[in-house]
Design an enzyme around this catalytic site. Structure first.
Site, PDB file in Angstrom:
ATOM      1  N   GLU A  43      20.574  33.314  41.385  1.00  0.00           N
ATOM      2  CA  GLU A  43      19.987  33.681  40.102  1.00  0.00           C
ATOM      3  C   GLU A  43      18.840  32.735  39.731  1.00  0.00           C
ATOM      4  OE1 GLU A  43      20.696  36.417  38.635  1.00  0.00           O
ATOM      5  OE2 GLU A  43      22.295  36.883  40.051  1.00  0.00           O
TER       6      GLU A  43
ATOM      7  N   ASP B  41      17.825  35.146  47.628  1.00  0.00           N
ATOM      8  CA  ASP B  41      18.796  34.708  48.639  1.00  0.00           C
ATOM      9  C   ASP B  41      18.255  33.532  49.433  1.00  0.00           C
ATOM     10  OD1 ASP B  41      20.729  36.532  47.952  1.00  0.00           O
ATOM     11  OD2 ASP B  41      20.324  37.911  49.607  1.00  0.00           O
TER      12      ASP B  41
END
Length: 453
Positions: free
Chosen positions: A303, A395
């Protein structure tokens, strides 16, 4: 009649509203709308049936890369969950298209408007009543789908934690909050449409953007607590690792909170909320139960990757730009008689007691909201592709800040616990998926193969 119409809509003498040209343009607009409505429905039905067939075809075998980590029973459960939701989605798509058709070409919105005009006359109260009645009727039509999804599908697969009482309480709260916030905002925009001249749409856009920015600040402090309880994170070990991670990433927040998501669902999540220095980090209690400390840290790092790559800022700017184009288009369409008649609505003219006419502003807003999704559904793959690209970047950032094995393990656990299929249809993915499938995400994470063994 043509003179009254031209004066009310501020049209030129060569306006397409005049009889011959107006009828022709109205028919073209009707045909385009009907074509795109049908084409969009057929496309979405085709994609959903592809997804159902593809998932069913791969139901009985776990993909080789996950065979050592995902039990066959969990894989079959995920397939059944996906198929069940997709089949119900077919019904929802058909119902949604029928509702749009009913509101527009079949005369539903026109009938509601004429009834309210007779009861209230023209003016602001009639326009607000039209918006409110439309919202209430639309919400009522959606209630059976929401009930079935929550208390049949989610219940069947063990995700629903809500009682009917809590569901009704949420419905009442959301309706009241929507009315308290939505009606004053709608009144302001309607007032601007009638009083701010030809560039009303620019002022309305400024109001809309200001409202959205204000909502980012207000929502976590005053609105979210109406529905959920937020407690400070008490796990000292997790708090220390999360705080260290945020310091490494140059991220500041107003606190770490745990939300009682388990009151409503067994699904897990984590998110940031707020704006600027007032951002909060929120973990679902279900997430903390399912993942280890290292895995939670990896999810949070993902995030944080969105913020580091300025994905949130880009999305806000994109929302600003798209909404500006939308308001400008609405400003133009609202002056065209064929926009109304082509969608099955007779504009408000010759209404006694309102200077010979009544505003069409609420009608224009509703018709625009009904029509835009019909034409923009074909843009979904573009936005989905951009979102998937952002997920890969987040990611990669998480892997750089934490252990790749932890991120891979967290993704697998979340896919398994949330019954997300590992074998979605590739075409369906390209059209709809905002997040890449697990197979694609894990293939890009170092040591992910080791984590699945």
């Amino acid at each position: 009649m043509a003179g009254i119409v031209a004066d009310h809509l501020h049209l030129r003498s060569d306006s397409p509203f005049f009889p011959t040209a107006h009828v022709s343009t109205s028919l073209i607009w009707t045909s385009l709308f009907a074509f795109f409505l049908l084409a969009g429905l057929l496309l979405r039905l085709w994609l959903a049936t592809r997804q159902i067939r593809h998932v069913a075809r791969h139901r009985n075998a776990v993909p080789a890369a996950f065979a050592a980590r995902i039990p066959l029973a969990a894989h079959e459960r995920a397939a059944d969950y996906t198929i069940t939701k997709s089949r119900f989605g077919l019904v929802e798509m058909a119902l949604s298209a029928a509702v749009v058709l009913g509101w527009t070409l079949l005369g539903g919105l026109d009938a509601l408007n004429q009834w309210l005009m007779g009861a209230l006359g023209g003016g602001m109260w009639q326009q607000l009543a039209l918006l409110a009645c439309f919202a209430l009727i639309s919400g009522t039509i959606d209630l059976p789908s929401s009930l079935y999804s929550t208390f049949v599908i989610e219940q069947r697969f063990g995700f629903n934690q809500m009682s009917l009482r809590l569901w009704l309480a949420d419905l009442l709260k959301s309706t009241l909050v929507g009315a308290l916030i939505g009606l004053p905002l709608a009144a302001l925009i309607l007032w601007l449409m009638g009083a701010a001249g030809q560039l009303w749409w620019l002022w309305a856009w400024c109001v809309w953007m200001g409202f959205n920015l204000l909502l980012m600040v207000v929502y976590p402090l005053f609105i979210a607590p109406i529905f959920n309880q937020f407690q400070p994170l008490e796990d000292d070990s997790l708090k220390a690792r999360v705080t260290a991670l945020m310091q490494r990433c140059g991220f500041t927040s107003k606190g770490l909170f745990v939300m009682d998501g388990s009151r409503r669902s067994a699904h897990a999540n984590a998110y940031f909320t707020g704006f600027g220095a007032g951002k909060r980090v929120v973990f679902f209690d279900t997430l903390l139960k399912q993942l280890s400390v290292g895995e939670v840290e990896a999810v949070l790092a993902h995030e944080l990757g969105h913020f580091k790559h300025k994905h949130i800022t880009r999305r806000i700017i994109g929302m600003f730009a798209i909404s500006l184009l939308g308001f400008a288009l609405l400003g133009w369409l609202s002056t065209k008689g064929w926009f109304y008649t082509g969608l099955g609505v007779m504009p408000n003219f010759n209404v006694a007691g309102v200077d010979g006419s009544a505003p069409n502003d609420a009608l224009a807003l509703l018709l625009f909201l009904l029509a835009v999704p019909v034409f923009t559904v074909f843009l979904s793959p573009l936005f989905a592709q951009m979102s998937r690209k952002h997920e890969f970047e987040a990611d990669a950032y998480a892997v750089a800040q934490t252990q790749g094995a932890d991120l891979a393990s967290a993704l697998l656990k979340l896919h398994e616990d949330n019954a997300s299929t590992l074998t979605p249809d590739p075409v369906y993915v390209k059209f709809y998926y905002s997040h890449p499938p697990a197979t694609e995400r894990l293939a890009r994470i170092p040591h992910s193969q080791a984590s699945t063994a």
